[in-house]
Motif scaffolding. Structure first.
Motif, PDB file in Angstrom:
ATOM      1  N   ALA A 298       0.831  -1.204   0.000  1.00 18.40           N
ATOM      2  CA  ALA A 298       0.000   0.000   0.000  1.00 18.40           C
ATOM      3  C   ALA A 298       0.869   1.259   0.000  1.00 18.40           C
ATOM      4  N   LEU A 299       1.940   1.243   0.796  1.00 19.10           N
ATOM      5  CA  LEU A 299       2.839   2.408   0.830  1.00 19.10           C
ATOM      6  C   LEU A 299       3.533   2.627  -0.511  1.00 19.10           C
ATOM      7  N   LEU A 300       3.989   1.534  -1.121  1.00 14.82           N
ATOM      8  CA  LEU A 300       4.622   1.671  -2.430  1.00 14.82           C
ATOM      9  C   LEU A 300       3.642   2.197  -3.473  1.00 14.82           C
ATOM     10  N   ASP A 301       2.376   1.817  -3.367  1.00 14.13           N
ATOM     11  CA  ASP A 301       1.360   2.347  -4.276  1.00 14.13           C
ATOM     12  C   ASP A 301       1.094   3.816  -3.995  1.00 14.13           C
ATOM     13  N   ALA A 302       1.105   4.195  -2.716  1.00 18.76           N
ATOM     14  CA  ALA A 302       0.856   5.597  -2.359  1.00 18.76           C
ATOM     15  C   ALA A 302       1.918   6.518  -2.964  1.00 18.76           C
ATOM     16  N   PHE A 303       3.146   6.028  -3.061  1.00 15.30           N
ATOM     17  CA  PHE A 303       4.222   6.825  -3.641  1.00 15.30           C
ATOM     18  C   PHE A 303       4.395   6.588  -5.139  1.00 15.30           C
ATOM     19  N   GLY A 304       3.513   5.805  -5.736  1.00 18.63           N
ATOM     20  CA  GLY A 304       3.543   5.579  -7.173  1.00 18.63           C
ATOM     21  C   GLY A 304       4.645   4.648  -7.642  1.00 18.63           C
ATOM     22  N   ILE A 305       5.190   3.839  -6.741  1.00 20.46           N
ATOM     23  CA  ILE A 305       6.299   2.954  -7.087  1.00 20.46           C
ATOM     24  C   ILE A 305       5.806   1.585  -7.546  1.00 20.46           C
ATOM     25  N   TYR A 306       4.734   1.098  -6.949  1.00 16.08           N
ATOM     26  CA  TYR A 306       4.315  -0.285  -7.217  1.00 16.08           C
ATOM     27  C   TYR A 306       3.822  -0.479  -8.651  1.00 16.08           C
ATOM     28  N   ASP A 307       3.189   0.510  -9.228  1.00  8.02           N
ATOM     29  CA  ASP A 307       2.759   0.380 -10.632  1.00  8.02           C
ATOM     30  C   ASP A 307       3.959   0.203 -11.553  1.00  8.02           C
TER      31      ASP A 307
ATOM     32  N   PHE B  98      -1.722  -7.264  -2.992  1.00  7.97           N
ATOM     33  CA  PHE B  98      -3.027  -7.077  -2.348  1.00  7.97           C
ATOM     34  C   PHE B  98      -3.098  -5.701  -1.694  1.00  7.97           C
ATOM     35  N   GLY B  99      -2.030  -5.291  -1.021  1.00  2.95           N
ATOM     36  CA  GLY B  99      -1.985  -3.947  -0.437  1.00  2.95           C
ATOM     37  C   GLY B  99      -2.066  -2.874  -1.509  1.00  2.95           C
ATOM     38  N   HIS B 100      -1.385  -3.116  -2.612  1.00  2.00           N
ATOM     39  CA  HIS B 100      -1.447  -2.197  -3.754  1.00  2.00           C
ATOM     40  C   HIS B 100      -2.877  -2.089  -4.270  1.00  2.00           C
ATOM     41  N   SER B 101      -3.550  -3.224  -4.404  1.00  2.00           N
ATOM     42  CA  SER B 101      -4.923  -3.224  -4.912  1.00  2.00           C
ATOM     43  C   SER B 101      -5.883  -2.524  -3.956  1.00  2.00           C
ATOM     44  N   LEU B 102      -5.700  -2.751  -2.665  1.00  2.00           N
ATOM     45  CA  LEU B 102      -6.563  -2.092  -1.678  1.00  2.00           C
ATOM     46  C   LEU B 102      -6.470  -0.576  -1.804  1.00  2.00           C
ATOM     47  N   LEU B 103      -5.259  -0.057  -1.786  1.00  2.00           N
ATOM     48  CA  LEU B 103      -5.092   1.394  -1.834  1.00  2.00           C
ATOM     49  C   LEU B 103      -5.453   1.947  -3.204  1.00  2.00           C
ATOM     50  N   HIS B 104      -5.083   1.223  -4.252  1.00  2.00           N
ATOM     51  CA  HIS B 104      -5.379   1.679  -5.619  1.00  2.00           C
ATOM     52  C   HIS B 104      -6.894   1.814  -5.830  1.00  2.00           C
TER      53      HIS B 104
ATOM     54  N   ALA C  22      -9.202   2.098  -3.443  1.00  2.00           N
ATOM     55  CA  ALA C  22      -9.741   3.131  -2.539  1.00  2.00           C
ATOM     56  C   ALA C  22      -9.508   4.517  -3.103  1.00  2.00           C
ATOM     57  N   MET C  23      -8.326   4.756  -3.628  1.00  2.00           N
ATOM     58  CA  MET C  23      -8.023   6.099  -4.165  1.00  2.00           C
ATOM     59  C   MET C  23      -8.837   6.400  -5.416  1.00  2.00           C
ATOM     60  N   ALA C  24      -8.981   5.403  -6.275  1.00  2.00           N
ATOM     61  CA  ALA C  24      -9.741   5.616  -7.512  1.00  2.00           C
ATOM     62  C   ALA C  24     -11.209   5.905  -7.207  1.00  2.00           C
ATOM     63  N   ALA C  25     -11.808   5.142  -6.292  1.00  2.00           N
ATOM     64  CA  ALA C  25     -13.217   5.357  -5.959  1.00  2.00           C
ATOM     65  C   ALA C  25     -13.415   6.618  -5.130  1.00  2.00           C
ATOM     66  N   ALA C  26     -12.432   6.992  -4.332  1.00  2.00           N
ATOM     67  CA  ALA C  26     -12.543   8.222  -3.546  1.00  2.00           C
ATOM     68  C   ALA C  26     -12.577   9.443  -4.455  1.00  2.00           C
ATOM     69  N   ASP C  27     -11.821   9.398  -5.549  1.00  2.00           N
ATOM     70  CA  ASP C  27     -11.853  10.503  -6.514  1.00  2.00           C
ATOM     71  C   ASP C  27     -13.230  10.646  -7.142  1.00  2.00           C
ATOM     72  N   GLU C  28     -13.891   9.511  -7.365  1.00  2.00           N
ATOM     73  CA  GLU C  28     -15.183   9.526  -8.036  1.00  2.00           C
ATOM     74  C   GLU C  28     -16.358   9.761  -7.087  1.00  2.00           C
ATOM     75  N   HIS C  29     -16.323   9.125  -5.894  1.00  2.00           N
ATOM     76  CA  HIS C  29     -17.479   9.151  -4.998  1.00  2.00           C
ATOM     77  C   HIS C  29     -17.234   9.868  -3.674  1.00  2.00           C
ATOM     78  N   GLY C  30     -16.057  10.381  -3.464  1.00  2.00           N
ATOM     79  CA  GLY C  30     -15.762  11.058  -2.200  1.00  2.00           C
ATOM     80  C   GLY C  30     -15.407  10.070  -1.101  1.00  2.00           C
ATOM     81  N   PHE C  31     -15.692  10.450   0.135  1.00  2.00           N
ATOM     82  CA  PHE C  31     -15.285   9.667   1.304  1.00  2.00           C
ATOM     83  C   PHE C  31     -15.867   8.254   1.302  1.00  2.00           C
ATOM     84  N   ILE C  32     -17.124   8.110   0.916  1.00  2.00           N
ATOM     85  CA  ILE C  32     -17.767   6.792   0.897  1.00  2.00           C
ATOM     86  C   ILE C  32     -17.132   5.894  -0.165  1.00  2.00           C
ATOM     87  N   GLY C  33     -16.516   6.497  -1.155  1.00  2.00           N
ATOM     88  CA  GLY C  33     -15.863   5.738  -2.214  1.00  2.00           C
ATOM     89  C   GLY C  33     -14.655   4.952  -1.746  1.00  2.00           C
ATOM     90  N   ILE C  34     -14.070   5.343  -0.600  1.00  2.00           N
ATOM     91  CA  ILE C  34     -12.910   4.611  -0.090  1.00  2.00           C
ATOM     92  C   ILE C  34     -13.286   3.163   0.164  1.00  2.00           C
TER      93      ILE C  34
END
Length: 116
Positions: free
Chosen positions: A40-49, A66-72, A74-86
């Motif tokens: 998840a941390l590596l995805d947050a910094f854009g390294i895992y992709d 799996f951590g990458h997928s969780l954060l990826h 959450a971030m994509a849906a949060a951009d679209e739906h806001g807080f509930i999108g996480i």
């Protein structure tokens, strides 16, 4: 060459996990949890992709993905739906893996005699 890099990267991830158990005396559950957080941390910094582009299955098969997928998700849906999108994004992107683990775990428990 793609297969070689996948093998090397996946193998290095496994070596790190084994070293964490041997040197740091962590349990497999601690190592698994650590790898999910690291992914998840590596995805947050854009390294895992970039690692996935480079190593392919060597980066998508280990638990760090799996951590990458969780954060990826959450971030994509949060951009679209806001807080509930996480929460929506976490479950949308990882639901197939979680559902498969539950289903196959149940089937194995039905077929074989569990010891717990």
């Amino acid at each position: 060459m793609e297969f070689l890099w996948a093998f090397i990267v996946g193998g290095l991830i496994c070596v790190v996990g084994q070293l964490m158990m041997d040197i740091l005396k962590l349990t497999p559950a601690h190592v698994t949890t650590s790898f999910v957080v690291i992914g998840a941390l590596l995805d947050a910094f854009g390294i895992y992709d970039n690692l996935i582009k480079f190593a392919g299955a060597g980066a998508t098969v280990p638990i760090t993905s799996f951590g990458h997928s969780l954060l990826h998700g959450a971030m994509a849906a949060a951009d679209e739906h806001g807080f509930i999108g996480i929460a929506m994004g976490i479950f949308e992107l990882t639901s197939a893996g979680i559902s498969s683990a539950i289903l196959f775990g149940f089937l194995v428990a039905v077929i074989f005699e569990p010891k717990g």
